[in-house]
Scaffold this active site. Structure first.
Site, PDB file in Angstrom:
ATOM      1  N   GLU A  69       2.887  -3.717  -2.795  1.00 21.16           N
ATOM      2  CA  GLU A  69       2.986  -2.671  -3.822  1.00 21.16           C
ATOM      3  C   GLU A  69       2.100  -3.006  -5.012  1.00 21.16           C
ATOM      4  O   GLU A  69       1.442  -2.123  -5.578  1.00 21.16           O
ATOM      5  CB  GLU A  69       4.437  -2.494  -4.270  1.00 21.16           C
ATOM      6  CG  GLU A  69       4.637  -1.337  -5.221  1.00 21.16           C
ATOM      7  CD  GLU A  69       4.328   0.014  -4.608  1.00 21.16           C
ATOM      8  OE1 GLU A  69       3.571   0.791  -5.240  1.00 21.16           O
ATOM      9  OE2 GLU A  69       4.833   0.328  -3.516  1.00 21.16           O
ATOM     10  N   GLU A  76      -5.317   1.391  -6.504  1.00 20.65           N
ATOM     11  CA  GLU A  76      -5.332   2.732  -7.086  1.00 20.65           C
ATOM     12  C   GLU A  76      -6.029   2.741  -8.440  1.00 20.65           C
ATOM     13  O   GLU A  76      -6.793   3.656  -8.740  1.00 20.65           O
ATOM     14  CB  GLU A  76      -3.906   3.272  -7.222  1.00 20.65           C
ATOM     15  CG  GLU A  76      -3.306   3.710  -5.918  1.00 20.65           C
ATOM     16  CD  GLU A  76      -1.909   4.290  -6.081  1.00 20.65           C
ATOM     17  OE1 GLU A  76      -1.353   4.270  -7.200  1.00 20.65           O
ATOM     18  OE2 GLU A  76      -1.378   4.777  -5.068  1.00 20.65           O
TER      19      GLU A  76
END
Length: 125
Positions: A69, A76
């Site tokens: 994560e 991102e």
């Protein structure tokens, strides 16, 4: 990146650990999925302790999901920086990173069922 000092320097390690901690805190504050995964991990570890189930597989599964994560969040951010507009390759990169988290989460769920399931069943019987 600066290359000064010994790799074994405690001061250098402490500084690097500070940057890593800042990344964890930032991700926890900004990323709802990271918060959910942290608390799911806390529940899983607490349940393992309560049931006296093996901790190692639970801890490793949690570490894998949280690490992926964090990598997804980093990827991102980099993609958004490099390609502020919509681009098909940016979508592929973001979707693949999110898919990695999904696969790890599914694996962690299976580990949880395999490790925590039998003691939970014994408890309710």
């Amino acid at each position: 990146m600066r290359q000064g000092g010994s790799a074994l320097s405690l001061r250098r390690w402490w500084r690097s650990a500070g940057f890593a901690w800042a990344g964890l805190v930032s991700s926890y504050r900004v990323q709802a999925n990271f918060r959910i995964e942290v608390w799911a991990g806390v529940v899983a570890v607490g349940l393992a302790l309560f049931l006296r189930a093996p901790l190692a597989p639970i801890l490793l599964a949690c570490a894998l999901v949280l690490s992926l994560e964090l990598l997804n969040t980093a990827l991102e951010a980099v993609v958004d920086l490099a390609s502020p507009g919509l681009h098909p390759l940016a979508k592929v990169a973001k979707d693949a990173a999110a898919g990695a988290v999904l696969v790890a989460s599914g694996g962690a769920l299976l580990v949880g069922v395999a490790v925590l399931g039998p003691p939970l069943l014994a408890l309710v019987r």
